[in-house]
Design an enzyme around this catalytic site. Structure first.
Site, PDB file in Angstrom:
ATOM      1  N   HIS A  70      -3.439  15.985 -26.763  1.00 20.58           N
ATOM      2  CA  HIS A  70      -2.574  17.166 -26.884  1.00 20.58           C
ATOM      3  C   HIS A  70      -1.330  16.902 -27.724  1.00 20.58           C
ATOM      4  CE1 HIS A  70      -4.961  18.972 -23.551  1.00 20.58           C
ATOM      5  NE2 HIS A  70      -4.845  19.962 -24.400  1.00 20.58           N
ATOM      6  N   ASP A  95       4.757  22.730 -18.257  1.00 19.85           N
ATOM      7  CA  ASP A  95       4.333  24.132 -18.214  1.00 19.85           C
ATOM      8  C   ASP A  95       2.811  24.253 -18.180  1.00 19.85           C
ATOM      9  OD1 ASP A  95       6.951  24.830 -18.413  1.00 19.85           O
ATOM     10  OD2 ASP A  95       6.880  25.398 -20.521  1.00 19.85           O
ATOM     11  N   GLU A 131      13.800  28.421 -16.583  1.00 22.53           N
ATOM     12  CA  GLU A 131      13.561  28.233 -18.021  1.00 22.53           C
ATOM     13  C   GLU A 131      14.157  29.429 -18.755  1.00 22.53           C
ATOM     14  OE1 GLU A 131       9.757  27.190 -19.561  1.00 22.53           O
ATOM     15  OE2 GLU A 131       9.587  25.360 -18.360  1.00 22.53           O
TER      16      GLU A 131
HETATM   17  P1  FAD Z   1      -2.236  12.296 -25.783  1.00 26.29           P
HETATM   18  O1  FAD Z   1      -1.825  13.338 -26.715  1.00 26.29           O
HETATM   19  O2  FAD Z   1      -3.687  11.983 -25.722  1.00 26.29           O
HETATM   20  O3  FAD Z   1      -1.369  11.002 -25.879  1.00 26.29           O
HETATM   21  C1  FAD Z   1       0.020  11.043 -26.114  1.00 26.29           C
HETATM   22  C2  FAD Z   1       0.567   9.641 -26.407  1.00 26.29           C
HETATM   23  O4  FAD Z   1       0.538   8.865 -25.222  1.00 26.29           O
HETATM   24  C3  FAD Z   1      -0.231   8.853 -27.434  1.00 26.29           C
HETATM   25  O5  FAD Z   1       0.646   7.999 -28.126  1.00 26.29           O
HETATM   26  C4  FAD Z   1      -1.193   8.060 -26.585  1.00 26.29           C
HETATM   27  O6  FAD Z   1      -1.633   6.890 -27.227  1.00 26.29           O
HETATM   28  C5  FAD Z   1      -0.338   7.761 -25.361  1.00 26.29           C
HETATM   29  N1  FAD Z   1      -1.121   7.712 -24.123  1.00 26.29           N
HETATM   30  C6  FAD Z   1      -2.036   8.594 -23.669  1.00 26.29           C
HETATM   31  N2  FAD Z   1      -2.488   8.210 -22.461  1.00 26.29           N
HETATM   32  C7  FAD Z   1      -1.825   7.073 -22.153  1.00 26.29           C
HETATM   33  C8  FAD Z   1      -1.842   6.200 -21.044  1.00 26.29           C
HETATM   34  N3  FAD Z   1      -2.641   6.407 -19.996  1.00 26.29           N
HETATM   35  N4  FAD Z   1      -1.034   5.115 -21.062  1.00 26.29           N
HETATM   36  C9  FAD Z   1      -0.200   4.886 -22.118  1.00 26.29           C
HETATM   37  N5  FAD Z   1      -0.151   5.668 -23.204  1.00 26.29           N
HETATM   38  C10 FAD Z   1      -0.951   6.758 -23.214  1.00 26.29           C
HETATM   39  N6  FAD Z   1       5.065  18.476 -22.549  1.00 26.29           N
HETATM   40  C11 FAD Z   1       6.051  18.628 -21.658  1.00 26.29           C
HETATM   41  O7  FAD Z   1       6.792  17.689 -21.371  1.00 26.29           O
HETATM   42  N7  FAD Z   1       6.279  19.829 -21.052  1.00 26.29           N
HETATM   43  C12 FAD Z   1       5.479  20.906 -21.273  1.00 26.29           C
HETATM   44  O8  FAD Z   1       5.697  21.957 -20.695  1.00 26.29           O
HETATM   45  C13 FAD Z   1       4.412  20.768 -22.192  1.00 26.29           C
HETATM   46  N8  FAD Z   1       3.583  21.801 -22.452  1.00 26.29           N
HETATM   47  C14 FAD Z   1       2.547  21.640 -23.299  1.00 26.29           C
HETATM   48  C15 FAD Z   1       1.669  22.707 -23.522  1.00 26.29           C
HETATM   49  C16 FAD Z   1       0.581  22.564 -24.353  1.00 26.29           C
HETATM   50  C17 FAD Z   1      -0.347  23.731 -24.563  1.00 26.29           C
HETATM   51  C18 FAD Z   1       0.386  21.325 -25.027  1.00 26.29           C
HETATM   52  C19 FAD Z   1      -0.755  21.148 -25.969  1.00 26.29           C
HETATM   53  C20 FAD Z   1       1.259  20.259 -24.843  1.00 26.29           C
HETATM   54  C21 FAD Z   1       2.339  20.402 -23.977  1.00 26.29           C
HETATM   55  N9  FAD Z   1       3.238  19.359 -23.743  1.00 26.29           N
HETATM   56  C22 FAD Z   1       4.244  19.513 -22.830  1.00 26.29           C
HETATM   57  C23 FAD Z   1       3.164  18.102 -24.515  1.00 26.29           C
HETATM   58  C24 FAD Z   1       2.431  17.000 -23.792  1.00 26.29           C
HETATM   59  O9  FAD Z   1       3.275  16.404 -22.838  1.00 26.29           O
HETATM   60  C25 FAD Z   1       2.013  15.955 -24.810  1.00 26.29           C
HETATM   61  O10 FAD Z   1       1.053  16.532 -25.648  1.00 26.29           O
HETATM   62  C26 FAD Z   1       1.508  14.689 -24.213  1.00 26.29           C
HETATM   63  O11 FAD Z   1       1.186  13.851 -25.276  1.00 26.29           O
HETATM   64  C27 FAD Z   1       0.359  14.794 -23.237  1.00 26.29           C
HETATM   65  O12 FAD Z   1      -0.887  15.066 -23.830  1.00 26.29           O
HETATM   66  P2  FAD Z   1      -2.169  14.169 -23.513  1.00 26.29           P
HETATM   67  O13 FAD Z   1      -2.197  13.856 -22.068  1.00 26.29           O
HETATM   68  O14 FAD Z   1      -3.342  14.838 -24.115  1.00 26.29           O
HETATM   69  O15 FAD Z   1      -1.810  12.825 -24.263  1.00 26.29           O
END
Ligand code: FAD
Length: 544
Positions: A100, A166, A284
């Site tokens: 994400h 969120d 918010e």
């Molecule tokens: P990825 O995108 O897959 O990874 C993010 C980073 O973390 C990368 O560098 C990855 O290598 C690393 N990573 C992933 N897993 C691990 C792990 N287990 N250990 C160590 N490193 C790891 N964020 C907020 O704070 N508040 C919000 O309200 C919010 N709303 C969102 C709404 C939407 C629709 C989207 C798409 C994103 C939102 N986000 C929000 C952002 C979100 O927190 C980030 O996208 C975050 O990266 C989490 O996504 P993911 O779990 O898919 O991680």
């Protein structure tokens, strides 16, 4: 068959001498050494999927990994990282939660992406990746778990985590690598302030259980650490008694000054808040410029829309009077279930809010929904957008943290300036969020970066747009750059949240600043000296 991907010419190779075949040989050796069910794929379908994310939604060839690794347990991840560390040419490894990210942060160009979801998949070596302790009020959640599943597992015992994002289809490890913020953060801090213990596999392949009391430096490094120091395979999250319902309130404002003054009264736990302090469990706010799509806004869809067609007409008239920009304060008060608050308490609370807050009279909207409907409010919007083919589109998002002292200058220059005057950006866009948090709820020892400022209150602004039509992406990216230029020229010291910089020099100077950069670099040398982890963040390359 092993379909060996060719690295695009522009892909930064992990080292001059390494090639994808060396990496694959190393991984095959790892698999031979492990007795578990880890798997590897090198075919184009798997590597393409791991080189895209929510931001781009297209396969970026320069971001392609040589392989995707499907671990069955933390030991598989440790074996992979040890193999890379021990290799003459250490290859990049990135955990991918659900991708994400918006700028390729979860990619591993030329290296290996770890598909974290497979820790809980059919080949998982661990029976349960979500375990609640009712007596000690915590949940142990695998780093790959989605927050929506954490919520359901906790609710089965009448308990809940307190701090959220969120959107709940994000992974525990992914949000803890950033901060994890939403409207509860003013009271409970971000998600990284709500962790009791972590299991981490460091860049050298060591498996460490850490907390504030044991290996505290690693614990703090990993929280907000952008994946640079270790891979989170388990997090212990504290739980509280769960409410059953939420009174969900939206109030419209014609100016940023009234909105922010009210938000600050609501998040204050001292004198400034007066009768309003502590009334809301969630605070918010957003900027509204797109009145056409107001009714169907994807971000927070209650079971029925907040606004009727008649409301929308009234809101459009109000917006016209206000020069095209309105603000919305969004709040929620929880009650019932295992909480101490009753429906009568909440009725009284809403009465006080409606009386005391300085919104435009006649523009208060209230709904009553279940606690789960409230927390999982984005999923209905997601379903709608997916149905219309509008979810998997590019998202040139910009998230900032700003000092309180500059929020009104920012509003004037950006909400009433850049976004409005350069082509009605917010109109075909997506939500623009603005809400305050309390600095004291953040732990300064973690890797998260807040603006340099003495004030207790700071703001987050999220310009969360989707590029749907031809030309949107370029226009929105130009506007993001314009916002950055505006802040620079106006002397507004903002920090990016979910940050992205293209070079190490920018990370060091513009994001961290000298003191925090020294700490970040020291921790990198200690926990990932070969610079293996999360190279997609573009902070470090090998050698350090
Ligand atoms: P990825 O995108 O897959 O990874 C993010 C980073 O973390 C990368 O560098 C990855 O290598 C690393 N990573 C992933 N897993 C691990 C792990 N287990 N250990 C160590 N490193 C790891 N964020 C907020 O704070 N508040 C919000 O309200 C919010 N709303 C969102 C709404 C939407 C629709 C989207 C798409 C994103 C939102 N986000 C929000 C952002 C979100 O927190 C980030 O996208 C975050 O990266 C989490 O996504 P993911 O779990 O898919 O991680």
């Amino acid at each position: 068959t092993v379909d060996r991907p060719t690295l695009a010419a522009s892909a930064p190779p992990p080292t001059a001498s390494s090639t994808s075949s060396i990496i694959i040989d190393d991984i095959i050796r790892v698999l031979a050494d492990t007795t578990t069910a880890a798997r590897i794929r090198t075919d184009a379908e798997a590597t393409a999927q791991s080189s895209t994310d929510f931001g781009t939604n297209v396969t970026v060839d320069a971001a392609r990994p040589a392989a995707v690794f499907y671990p069955s347990c933390a030991a598989d991840i440790a074996a992979l990282l040890r193999a890379s560390s021990a290799s003459a040419s250490p290859f990049p490894v990135s955990a991918r939660g659900r991708g994400h990210s918006t700028q390729g942060q979860a990619t591993a160009p030329g290296g290996v992406v770890i598909d974290m979801a497979s820790l809980a998949g059919p080949h998982s070596a661990t029976a349960s990746r979500l375990a609640v302790s009712v007596d000690w009020r915590y949940i142990d959640a695998g780093g790959e778990q989605l927050w929506v599943d954490v919520l359901q597992a906790a609710l089965a015992h009448g308990l809940t985590p307190r701090s959220w994002t969120d959107y709940l289809r994000l992974t525990v490890g992914g949000t803890l690598s950033n901060a994890g913020i939403s409207g509860q953060a003013f009271r409970h801090g971000p998600q990284i302030s709500n962790v009791l213990e972590l299991d981490v596999v460091t860049g050298t392949g060591e498996v460490v259980t850490c907390s504030k009391h044991k290996d505290a430096d690693l614990f703090h490094a990993v929280l907000g650490g952008l994946g640079q120091f270790g891979i989170i395979t388990r997090a212990r999250i504290p739980l509280a008694p769960a409410p059953a319902r939420a009174r969900w309130v939206r109030l419209l404002y014609t100016g940023a000054a009234d909105l922010t003054a009210d938000q600050e009264r609501l998040i204050d736990d001292g004198r400034r808040g007066g009768a309003l302090a502590g009334l809301m469990d969630y605070v918010e706010g957003s900027v509204l410029t797109d009145f056409q799509s107001l009714i169907g806004s994807w971000r927070s869809q209650p079971p029925s829309s907040f606004y009727s067609a008649a409301d929308a007409a009234g809101i459009a008239a109000l917006a016209k009077e206000a020069g095209g920009v309105l603000y919305c304060l969004e709040g929620a008060l929880y009650y019932g279930g295992a909480s101490d608050t009753t429906a009568a308490d909440v009725d009284k609370g809403v009465e006080v809010l409606v009386r005391e807050l300085r919104y435009a009279r006649g523009f208060a909207f209230v709904q009553d929904v279940s606690y789960v409907q409230f927390l999982d409010r984005v999923s209905a919007g997601e379903r709608k957008l997916r149905g219309e083919g509008l979810w998997d589109v590019p998202h040139p998002w910009l998230n900032l943290f700003l000092p309180r002292s500059h929020i009104l200058d920012f509003a004037a220059g950006v909400f009433h300036g850049v976004l409005l005057h350069t082509g009605g950006a917010a109109s075909s866009g997506g939500p623009v969020l603005v809400y305050p948090m309390n600095r004291g709820k953040w732990d300064g020892a973690t890797s998260a970066v807040l603006p340099d400022d003495e004030d207790e209150v700071f703001y987050t602004v999220g310009i969360l747009r989707s590029a749907v039509a031809d030309g949107d992406l370029r226009r929105m990216e130009e506007q993001n750059a314009e916002v950055a230029r505006f802040c620079e020229a106006a002397g507004i010291p903002c920090t990016q949240y979910l940050p992205y910089y293209a070079t190490q020099a920018e990370w060091a100077a513009r994001h961290f600043g000298p003191r925090r950069w020294d700490t970040f670099l020291r921790r990198k040398r200690k926990y990932d000296p070969m610079a293996i982890l999360s190279r997609g963040q573009r902070i470090f390359s090998y050698p350090l």
